[in-house]
Scaffold this active site. Structure first.
Site, PDB file in Angstrom:
ATOM      1  NE  ARG A 152      -2.328  -1.787   3.759  1.00  0.00           N
ATOM      2  CZ  ARG A 152      -2.270  -1.575   4.509  1.00  0.00           C
ATOM      3  NH1 ARG A 152      -3.665  -1.846   5.457  1.00  0.00           N
ATOM      4  NH2 ARG A 152      -1.977  -2.381   5.385  1.00  0.00           N
ATOM      5  CG  ASP A 211       1.777   6.344   3.198  1.00  0.00           C
ATOM      6  OD1 ASP A 211       1.291   5.608   3.502  1.00  0.00           O
ATOM      7  OD2 ASP A 211       2.877   6.318   4.170  1.00  0.00           O
ATOM      8  CE1 TYR A 237       7.089   2.673  -1.849  1.00  0.00           C
ATOM      9  CE2 TYR A 237       8.408   0.401  -0.798  1.00  0.00           C
ATOM     10  CZ  TYR A 237       7.022   1.580  -1.354  1.00  0.00           C
ATOM     11  OH  TYR A 237       5.950   1.331  -0.551  1.00  0.00           O
ATOM     12  NE  ARG A 248       6.658  11.121   3.287  1.00  0.00           N
ATOM     13  CZ  ARG A 248       4.786  11.612   3.659  1.00  0.00           C
ATOM     14  NH1 ARG A 248       3.358  10.474   3.140  1.00  0.00           N
ATOM     15  NH2 ARG A 248       4.338  12.802   4.485  1.00  0.00           N
TER      16      ARG A 248
END
Length: 269
Positions: A58, A60, A118, A205
């Site tokens: 998932r 954000d 990522y 992040r």
């Protein structure tokens, strides 16, 4: 009682690309403003019956996907190219099915993944992004590569990443294995690539916030080890912007035969 047996549902895997701007993340919400809501609506329209999907990871709100992978079960028989073109007819222009492939019932988009990847794209410039607004993070102070690489190396391997974990994280354990962090620059743009067995909520992040402080000279590279060992969110930097974060996709064992690259990869700096 109907003596005719219901058809055994087939399992289909899809590769999905999307811009996270304007959406409330991946997971379905009552508002309907999520990637999953739009994808399931489009699939259901094309198949003429309800379809529910399960994703590899998932994302954000504001986070983009270059090759999210989902699977779903359906008795509807279609050629793979039909699932692609037919579903895309009902999707908004910033969400697309890149590929479709039948898979065995033993395949699971999340559980079969052995790693996840990522990338974070960061613009270093005195001027804020415009054309790339929402698609790249931004810093106006210069960054130094070697201190960031030195700090990143301290995170590799299996660790308790509680210092980089959001309070809303639902993972059963903060212990993850970070396989690699690659950092390179192209013009005004930095690209940070991350690969791990799994990630905590906001983990990348929060790591980015720390790397930026090190790259700008506000903290020495050794500070990253202190943050990691603290196992406290209070020890780390503030959570960095979602704008430049891209889910490159999961990694699967070769025997599944699923694509590892999509056209969406080729334009990213």
């Amino acid at each position: 009682m109907n003596s005719e047996a219901a058809p055994d549902p087939g399992r289909i895997a899809l590769g999905i690309s999307y811009s996270g701007q304007g959406y409330e993340g991946w997971q379905s919400q009552p508002s309907g403003r999520t990637i999953q809501d739009h994808l399931e609506h489009a699939l259901s329209q094309f198949a003429d019956q309800p379809i529910a999907t399960l994703c590899a990871g998932r994302t954000d709100a504001g986070v983009h996907g270059l090759m999210q992978v989902v699977h779903f079960d359906t008795p509807v028989q279609r050629e793979p190219f039909s699932w692609v073109r037919g579903t895309n007819r009902f999707l908004p222009p910033d969400i697309a099915v890149e590929w479709a492939q039948p898979v065995p019932r033993s395949f699971h988009a999340r559980a079969s993944a052995i790693a996840r990847r990522y990338a974070y794209v960061l613009r270093e410039s005195p001027v804020r992004p415009s054309v790339d607004a929402g698609r790249a993070g931004w810093v106006f102070r210069p960054l130094q590569a070697e201190p960031m690489r030195e700090a990143a190396a301290m995170l590799l391997g299996e660790h308790d990443f509680s210092s980089f974990r959001a309070s809303a994280c639902q993972s059963h354990t903060p212990v993850k294995t970070l396989h690699r962090i690659d950092i390179h620059r192209r013009g005004a743009y930095w690209r940070f690539e991350f690969e791990a067995n799994a990630f905590l909520h906001h983990m990348i992040r929060n790591i980015m916030g720390c790397l930026v402080l090190v790259g700008q000279g506000a903290q020495p590279p050794s500070w990253m080890r202190q943050v990691l060992q603290a196992r406290s969110r209070d020890a780390a930097a503030p959570t960095f912007s979602p704008d430049g974060l891209y889910f490159l996709g999961p990694v699967y064992e070769p025997h599944w035969g699923l694509p590892q690259h999509s056209a969406a990869y080729d334009w990213l700096p």
